[in-house]
Design an enzyme around this catalytic site. Structure first.
Site, PDB file in Angstrom:
ATOM      1  CG  ASP A 137      58.552 -84.892  -4.279  1.00 57.91           C
ATOM      2  OD1 ASP A 137      59.237 -83.866  -4.119  1.00 57.91           O
ATOM      3  OD2 ASP A 137      58.295 -85.385  -5.393  1.00 57.91           O
ATOM      4  CG  ASP A 149      50.452 -91.181 -11.395  1.00 64.28           C
ATOM      5  OD1 ASP A 149      49.777 -92.093 -11.916  1.00 64.28           O
ATOM      6  OD2 ASP A 149      51.666 -91.029 -11.598  1.00 64.28           O
ATOM      7  CB  SER A 181      59.793 -86.974 -13.497  1.00 62.88           C
ATOM      8  OG  SER A 181      58.781 -87.745 -12.888  1.00 62.88           O
ATOM      9  NE  ARG A 212      50.841 -94.047  -9.949  1.00 66.07           N
ATOM     10  CZ  ARG A 212      52.074 -94.015  -9.496  1.00 66.07           C
ATOM     11  NH1 ARG A 212      52.426 -94.764  -8.460  1.00 66.07           N
ATOM     12  NH2 ARG A 212      52.982 -93.252 -10.057  1.00 66.07           N
TER      13      ARG A 212
HETATM   14  N1  ARG Z   1      52.192 -90.549 -18.206  1.00 59.06           N
HETATM   15  C1  ARG Z   1      52.127 -91.797 -17.523  1.00 59.06           C
HETATM   16  C2  ARG Z   1      50.764 -92.026 -16.935  1.00 59.06           C
HETATM   17  O1  ARG Z   1      50.077 -91.094 -16.654  1.00 59.06           O
HETATM   18  C3  ARG Z   1      53.225 -91.939 -16.483  1.00 59.06           C
HETATM   19  C4  ARG Z   1      53.161 -90.955 -15.355  1.00 59.06           C
HETATM   20  C5  ARG Z   1      54.306 -91.023 -14.374  1.00 59.06           C
HETATM   21  N2  ARG Z   1      55.519 -90.705 -15.029  1.00 59.06           N
HETATM   22  C6  ARG Z   1      56.652 -90.283 -14.478  1.00 59.06           C
HETATM   23  N3  ARG Z   1      57.651 -90.229 -15.268  1.00 59.06           N
HETATM   24  N4  ARG Z   1      56.782 -89.933 -13.243  1.00 59.06           N
HETATM   25  O2  ARG Z   1      50.376 -93.147 -16.760  1.00 59.06           O
END
Ligand code: ARG
Length: 405
Positions: A21, A130, A181, A101
């Protein structure tokens, strides 16, 4: 958005992972927005990559590429505060992805300011948490910076992205068909998509990346001794370790016992319920041990109130409100509670489970003389009757009054 008055192109700082990406995004930001791209890769403890992603970003058209090692800061300024707060979202998920983050946002904003970049771009899709964490983090630190979310804008599928990369000679490393993912950092591994989207299906072994299957873990239990000073772990099995090393060491130990697997259907901030699995080996053991030490050293009223604050804290981390007065104030509260959270906790790891089996502290509030049923009892037995009379008085009064009716 195009060239500015001096005729040069405006700049965008891209949160760059080296994946498909964000590699495509380097080209796309130039095509679509006519921007110069500064790619910034931030290390939060992902597994090391064999190719030099910074060099690849430059080959793919970035005018500058930077690598920021943020592991130490991650532990000291984000993970330890969240551990003091026993942050576990919905009482299930140590918010490992979430808490990284704001850590990533900070250098992005600093670099954007230093480079006089007008924009920051990130590769988060439009359905997740995110993007909220990135956007809200950025506006909290510098509301003057514009935000571009390529993945929110383009309508390319994975196959189309690969085609786009081929058309534009973008060098990509396409991993073998990974149906999941995955997001990884020092505090945990998140995994979603594929068969996991059926909440009834047991996560297949392939969804787990760090831990051994509990059934394949050693038949002999292992004990681990964790020493805390003021709520912060400082040693494992008597060996003093820096934060990053301590988490890595505990990860190794817990992983080989299959400890830290989590399967959860969670509430995203954007209103969607989603099923995700997590592996948080060190986080699981540390939070468990830390809570056990708090039960030993904190008074009942502090524990009770802190629980409410902890829940709020985990929501705030999950919901992207790290850079705010409430989080700072809660941290101050948490710090005050940790003054005497010093001591050792012994945890037993065995085939997927971890259990606290011992704790001690120079500030222990556990008084054997008061607790014992054996010889040496120091509790004033006579006081019990008077206490119970007062404690039960409201109920006694109500019972009498209601009987009269
Ligand atoms: N659901 C989790 C959060 O919002 C992880 C998000 C990222 N997960 C991923 N498998 N790319 O904190």
């Amino acid at each position: 958005m195009a060239s500015n008055e001096s005729g040069t192109r405006d700049k965008v700082v891209l949160a760059y992972s080296g994946g498909l990406d964000t590699s495509v995004a380097i080209q796309w930001l130039q095509d679509k927005y006519n921007l110069d791209v500064i790619a910034v890769a931030i290390n939060v403890g992902q597994p090391p990559s064999s190719d030099d992603i910074v060099a690849r970003a430059l080959r793919n058209g970035a005018i500058k590429a930077e690598f920021v090692d943020a592991k130490k800061e991650f532990v000291e300024d984000y993970i330890w505060p969240s551990l003091k707060a026993n942050a576990v979202y919905e009482d299930v998920y140590p918010p490992s992805t979430a808490i990284a983050r704001p850590l990533i946002v900070k250098p992005l904003v600093e670099i954007a300011q230093r480079e006089s970049a007008k924009y920051i771009a990130h590769g988060c899709p439009a359905k997740g948490n995110d993007q909220v964490r990135f956007d809200v983090g950025i506006v909290s630190l510098d509301p003057g910076i514009g935000i571009i979310g390529p993945m929110r804008e383009w309508v390319m599928t994975r196959e189309e992205e690969i085609e786009y990369a081929q058309e534009h000679n973008i060098e990509i490393i396409v991993k073998k068909d990974n149906p999941f993912s995955v997001d990884e950092n020092l505090w945990g591994r998140s995994c979603e998509c594929g068969v996991l989207e059926d909440a009834w299906v047991e996560p297949p072994e392939g969804a787990w990346g760090w831990t051994v299957a509990p059934a394949d873990a050693p038949d002999k239990a292992e004990y681990v001794d964790i020493e805390f000073v003021k709520g912060v772990p400082v040693a494992v099995n008597g060996k003093k370790l820096g934060g990053v090393e301590l988490i890595e060491e505990l990860d190794r130990i817990a992983c080989r016992h299959g400890v830290g697997r989590i399967d959860h259907v969670e509430d995203r901030l954007v209103g969607i319920k989603s099923r995700e699995t997590y592996e948080c080996p060190a986080a699981t053991v540390l939070i468990q041990a830390h809570r056990a030490l708090e039960f030993l050293t904190l008074q009942k009223d502090v524990l009770e109130f802190k629980k409410t604050a902890e829940q709020r804290y985990s929501q705030l981390v999950y919901n992207g409100l790290w850079f705010g007065v409430l989080r700072e104030s809660l941290d101050a509260f948490m710090d005050t509670t940790q003054e005497y959270v010093t001591g050792n906790v012994r945890v037993k790891l065995f085939k997927g489970s971890s259990m606290v089996v011992g704790r001690k502290s120079p500030y222990s509030l556990y008084d054997e003389g008061l607790a014992t049923y054996a010889k040496g009892d120091e509790f004033d037995h006579k006081s019990a009757l008077g206490f119970i009379y007062c404690w039960g008085l409201p109920n006694r009064t109500a019972a009498k009054a209601h009987k009269k009716q």
